[in-house]
Design a protein around this motif. Structure first.
Motif, PDB file in Angstrom:
ATOM      1  N   UNK A  24     114.749  59.018  17.914  1.00 26.86           N
ATOM      2  CA  UNK A  24     113.941  59.097  16.690  1.00 26.86           C
ATOM      3  C   UNK A  24     113.397  60.509  16.532  1.00 26.86           C
ATOM      4  N   UNK A  25     112.883  61.043  17.638  1.00 27.68           N
ATOM      5  CA  UNK A  25     112.350  62.406  17.617  1.00 27.68           C
ATOM      6  C   UNK A  25     113.466  63.398  17.304  1.00 27.68           C
ATOM      7  N   UNK A  26     114.620  63.167  17.899  1.00 27.69           N
ATOM      8  CA  UNK A  26     115.768  64.060  17.682  1.00 27.69           C
ATOM      9  C   UNK A  26     116.173  64.074  16.212  1.00 27.69           C
ATOM     10  N   UNK A  27     116.192  62.904  15.589  1.00 23.66           N
ATOM     11  CA  UNK A  27     116.567  62.826  14.179  1.00 23.66           C
ATOM     12  C   UNK A  27     115.588  63.625  13.319  1.00 23.66           C
ATOM     13  N   UNK A  28     114.309  63.489  13.616  1.00 23.05           N
ATOM     14  CA  UNK A  28     113.305  64.240  12.853  1.00 23.05           C
ATOM     15  C   UNK A  28     113.485  65.742  13.048  1.00 23.05           C
ATOM     16  N   UNK A  29     113.742  66.138  14.282  1.00 24.28           N
ATOM     17  CA  UNK A  29     113.921  67.565  14.572  1.00 24.28           C
ATOM     18  C   UNK A  29     115.199  68.101  13.930  1.00 24.28           C
ATOM     19  N   UNK A  30     116.240  67.275  13.947  1.00 23.61           N
ATOM     20  CA  UNK A  30     117.514  67.703  13.359  1.00 23.61           C
ATOM     21  C   UNK A  30     117.367  67.945  11.857  1.00 23.61           C
ATOM     22  N   UNK A  31     116.459  67.210  11.226  1.00 22.99           N
ATOM     23  CA  UNK A  31     116.246  67.378   9.786  1.00 22.99           C
ATOM     24  C   UNK A  31     115.286  68.513   9.460  1.00 22.99           C
ATOM     25  N   UNK A  32     114.899  69.251  10.485  1.00 17.27           N
ATOM     26  CA  UNK A  32     114.103  70.461  10.274  1.00 17.27           C
ATOM     27  C   UNK A  32     114.994  71.701  10.212  1.00 17.27           C
ATOM     28  N   UNK A  33     116.273  71.462  10.093  1.00 18.08           N
ATOM     29  CA  UNK A  33     117.244  72.571   9.993  1.00 18.08           C
ATOM     30  C   UNK A  33     116.871  73.514   8.850  1.00 18.08           C
ATOM     31  N   UNK A  34     116.755  74.799   9.183  1.00 18.79           N
ATOM     32  CA  UNK A  34     116.444  75.793   8.165  1.00 18.79           C
ATOM     33  C   UNK A  34     114.983  75.839   7.763  1.00 18.79           C
TER      34      UNK A  34
END
Length: 952
Positions: A673-683
């Motif tokens: 869940x944390x990874x998904x949130x972090x992955x969507x912080x791209x850019x």
């Protein structure tokens, strides 16, 4: 070919998630690298400097024993302490952690004796070997504790064998001597033959033991008086015997008296060849046991039997035993088993000893103390001399049987005291020992301790009653041991009177100063004349006993907490396993109350033992032990730490391979869940792209509000040490609030809207704030993972580690006047859940492949209509369908849901699928330049006008 190029091109226009934070934890590999980073940056020192001047919180470490590998109990204890320390630092406290080790005592000394032919070693050699052995054990345990992620001042850990602490222990003893609590006395104490030393109550385990119980007749030599006491007028020419029952035949040679209860009725029973005396309510049971028939001919109260005389049961085998034993009145007899008459051997029983000491008929001869420290009778004892008491049992019973004194013999299984180290049976043995008196002085130590308990906060609360009960019923504390590896009792006592030297306090301080520089070995080398002069050295002798090891740890509040830069007289918290109610909690309370007049802790937290899946305590003998080292190697320390908080530590904590797999799965859900949130912080650059709260979309504001409310609950739970609550709340937040709702909804906005649009940045702002907060929530529990999250978050890190941070402060709550308030979103979540159930039914029937293949119509009442209509055309984004309509009323074709006033009609969309958004919309295929896209996707292409999002 042309179509494929366009598809590829469209894919590149999506904001697909990317992060360096991997899906797999690989904790067992990564964690050592994080430890290396912390060590290199001297993180503990940095944290102390950062929190300097903040309000302090002191958790005082109960020292583990420096012997053997750490086990799962050690891991649980240290992890709980570490979580508390880190949570307090997270809350802005200056909360240091000074680890410690208990170093003296029998386990180490016995190990040295076994390995080095200890019987031939001098005290100095034993001390040297023990010190070196403890050093190695501490080093090994220290590495294991650090591997668990325990943050502390490991380079300055306290050890009770350090000279400064050994001197401090002597000074603590001096304080108690000064206040009159310490005395020397002859009393029966718990004695272990293997240890060859007295043991404290805390060193005793009560285990099942098979014993031989015997009923023995003692012949009266006062028949005339006996008959008179029973009110029989006519003298009867018949032997009269009193019958005793005992499970310790080996104590019979040391018999001094017989004990009866004053208000108990005793019966004179005619059994044919003689009369026997028994407690009236036990007559029937006894006669059955003796296989005799009898008749009660008279009764009397126990108080009337006082001073009547009987022959020793072994009187006919040697002149040594040809002596008289008399009846004394006592008040401790339990008239439920045996015969109601107790044989008293004051050298081997506390109640017997008290009665003997108070008896008016006590003879001038010394009390019979026939058993040596190794469990053998003294050699001079007739018939049984030089024999081990357990083996002598058989011979004593044979002698009693031969002389017809034995009425019954049976094997019984009962709870009996055992040495907690050797698991061997103990005995009570009268020796001269040093005690801390619980009931001496104007205000007794017992009273001070009980008053102190009232001011302590307990977790769980029932610990207060447990400790109070133990203090209420505990005997004087035997603090002396007859061994070498320990802090000495630096006393000189008068050879005739046994009294302490009049300058004892001054002498103890001088010795403490010497120990500070030379260690306890100094006492061995000291000659009496050095401290008390040549003349007095003749009158006084040096005591060679050492202190009970529990005194060492029980006084660390005096010699550790007031030193080591802590300078604290009282700890905020003591935390140990429930066994420490009779151990460290207990001894610290007694010494604290004795020295300072109060408990050395403000709060006391206890945790349960670790058991296997069948509820059995983990033990090597059973073979159900799971070592923390094995768990760390397979899963990583963070999984073990997560397991600790997943349990209600107040009760037994269940550990099994299956449970560890479940915990590993829970960890994976939180991590992903944390990874998904972090992955969507791209850019996303927080210094440039942060959106102010007022401009955030309503759903993003709700997500921040939800996280903020959770943070309040987490803070409260950490404060109350409710760790399982934190684990459950974070887990539910990840899978329910985030995974099943918020993250599910934002995928479309994150992927399909333009890269720098307000709507994408709004979502990223919320995600960024939430992950920043989550990393902190997790840091006390999953410290390694929290550090890894922190390292992979975008933007400049103003602290070099997550462990240096405090709670995140930017989880902005919803405005009080928000139209889409908390209640609104709760209803939206409930509606979405019901719609999901309906869509899942269609998916299971293979009518649709994904929710975007469907259109839904919600048939609702007025309340739902008003709320759902607020979302306008964005309801479909919430429900993740290609179209969503709301209509008032009911529809017979629609599915009735669990929400009263809501029906759902699902229909498969007849339109083509947009290649970019995956929605099925009527305008897909209407634009020649982009035949596979819908209008919304075309608008969101780079250079396009973009779409407008209002709420979600």
């Amino acid at each position: 070919m042309e179509l494929k190029r366009k598809i590829s091109k469209y894919k590149n226009t999506l904001n697909l998630p990317i992060t360096k934070f991997p899906m797999k934890g690989n904790l067992s590999i990564k964690e050592p690298f994080i430890l290396k980073k912390w060590r290199k940056m001297e993180i503990y020192k940095k944290l102390r400097n950062l929190r300097k001047g903040c309000k302090k919180f002191i958790l005082h470490d109960g020292p583990p024993y420096a012997n053997g590998k750490i086990h799962i109990g050690h891991a649980v204890n240290k992890i709980l302490k570490d979580i508390i320390i880190k949570s307090k630092n997270l809350a802005g406290y200056d909360s240091c952690y000074l680890p410690g080790w208990d170093c003296h005592g029998l386990p180490i000394e016995l190990k040295i004796e076994k390995n080095n032919n200890g019987k031939k070693l001098t005290s100095k050699q034993i001390m040297n070997f023990c010190r070196n052995y403890a050093e190695k054990q501490i080093y090994s345990q220290k590495l294991d504790f650090i591997r668990l992620g325990i943050l502390g001042d490991w380079d300055n850990a306290y050890r009770t064998m350090d000279f400064i602490n050994q001197a401090g222990i002597i000074r603590a003893l001096a304080e108690l001597v000064k206040k009159g609590y310490v005395f020397r006395g002859l009393k029966p104490v718990n004695w272990c033959f293997d240890c060859e030393s007295a043991l404290a109550e805390s060193e005793v385990d009560y285990l099942e033991k098979k014993s031989v119980a015997i009923d023995v007749a003692l012949l009266s030599i006062d028949n005339y008086n006996l008959i008179k006491v029973f009110g029989i007028k006519k003298y009867i020419e018949k032997p009269i015997a009193v019958v005793i029952w005992t499970t310790t035949p080996w104590t019979i040679p040391a018999n001094h008296a017989l004990h009866v209860q004053a208000d108990c009725i005793y019966a004179l029973v005619d059994v044919g060849s003689r009369f026997i005396i028994l407690a009236e309510n036990l007559v029937e049971k006894c006669l059955f046991r003796y296989k005799l028939k009898g008749k009660i001919i008279a009764k009397t109260y126990g108080k009337n039997l006082e001073n009547l005389r009987f022959k020793h049961p072994l009187h006919n085998i040697d002149s040594f035993y040809d002596r008289i034993t008399t009846i004394d009145i006592v008040n401790y007899i339990d008239i439920k088993t045996g015969t109601g008459i107790i044989h008293s051997a004051p050298a081997h029983g506390e109640e017997d000893f008290i009665a003997y000491s108070n008896s008016k008929l006590k003879t001038k001869e010394s009390m019979l103390n026939l058993v040596k420290g190794n469990g053998f009778y003294i050699k001079s004892l007739p018939v049984f001399g030089g024999k081990l008491i357990w083996k002598a049992n058989v011979e004593i019973i044979e002698k009693l049987n031969y002389s017809k004194k034995l009425l019954a013999k049976e094997k019984i299984l009962h709870s009996y005291m055992h040495c907690w180290r050797h698991k061997k049976p103990l005995i009570k043995r009268a020796t001269y020992q040093w005690f801390i008196g619980m009931d001496v002085g104007k205000k007794s130590l017992r009273k001070k301790a009980l008053e102190s308990i009232k001011k302590v906060k307990f977790y769980p609360y029932n610990g207060k009653n447990r400790l109070s009960s133990m203090i209420t019923n505990r005997p004087d504390w035997c603090i002396s041991r007859q061994r070498s590896w320990g802090v000495p009792l630096p006393f000189f006592i008068h050879r005739k009177t046994g009294l302490l030297h009049k300058r004892t306090i001054d002498i103890m301080e001088r010795i403490a100063k010497k120990v500070e520089t030379e260690g306890i070995e100094a006492w061995v080398k000291i000659k009496s004349c050095e401290f008390i002069g040549e003349d007095e050295a003749i009158e006084y002798k040096k005591v060679n006993d050492i202190l009970d090891v529990w005194f060492d740890s029980g006084t660390t509040h005096f010699h550790v907490m007031r030193g080591y830069n802590l300078k604290e007289e009282k700890a905020d918290l003591y935390l140990e396993g429930i066994d420490q109610f009779r151990g460290w909690f207990h001894t610290s309370l007694i010494t604290g109350a004795g020295i300072n007049g109060y408990a050395p802790y403000k709060e006391l937290l206890s945790h349960g033992f670790t058991v296997d899946s069948k509820g059995r305590k983990m033990s090597k003998s059973i073979g159900n032990v799971i070592s923390p080292q094995k768990i760390i190697k397979k899963y990583g320390a963070d999984i073990l730490r997560l397991w600790v908080v997943s349990n209600d530590y107040e009760t037994e904590m269940t550990m099994s391979e299956e449970i560890m797999k479940q915990i590993s799965d829970s960890y994976r859900r939180i991590r992903n869940t944390t990874r998904f949130m972090m992955a969507n912080l791209r850019g996303f650059d927080p210094d440039k792209n942060i959106i102010v709260p007022e401009k955030l979309l309503a759903l993003d504001r709700w997500a921040l509000d939800r996280a903020g409310n959770l943070q309040k609950r987490i803070k409260k739970a950490y404060k109350k040490y409710q760790f399982v609550e934190i684990y459950q709340q974070i887990y539910l937040f990840c899978i329910r609030d985030m995974g099943s709702f918020y993250l599910d909804i934002i995928k479309d906005r994150q992927y399909t809207t333009q890269k720098n649009s307000l709507y994408r940045r709004s979502c990223q702002t919320a995600l960024y704030h939430i992950v920043e907060a989550m990393a902190r929530w997790l840091s006390p529990i999953c410290s390694f993972t929290a550090e890894e999250i922190y390292e992979n978050l975008p933007g400049k890190r103003y602290k070099s580690s997550i462990l240096l941070e405090t709670y995140y402060s930017k989880l902005i709550p919803l405005p009080k006047d928000a139209t889409m308030d908390r209640e609104f979103w709760e209803i939206i979540i409930a509606v979405k859940n019901e719609v999901n159930k309906c869509l899942e039914g269609y998916r299971n029937k293979k009518l649709i492949k994904s929710s975007l293949d469907a259109n839904v119509t919600l048939y609702v009442n007025d309340t739902y209509y008003k709320l759902l209509a607020m979302l306008r055309g964005e309801l479909r984004f919430v429900l993740i369908t290609s179209a969503a309509y709301i209509k008032k009323g009911i529809n017979k074709s629609a599915k009735v849901t669990d929400l009263s006033g809501l029906q759902v009609l699902v229909e498969k969309s007849k339109y083509k699928k947009c290649e970019r958004s995956w929605e099925r919309l009527s305008d897909v295929g209407k634009y020649n330049e982009h035949p596979t896209l819908c209008a919304r996707s075309i608008a969101n292409l780079p250079g396009g006008p973009g779409e407008v999002r209002l709420f979600v």
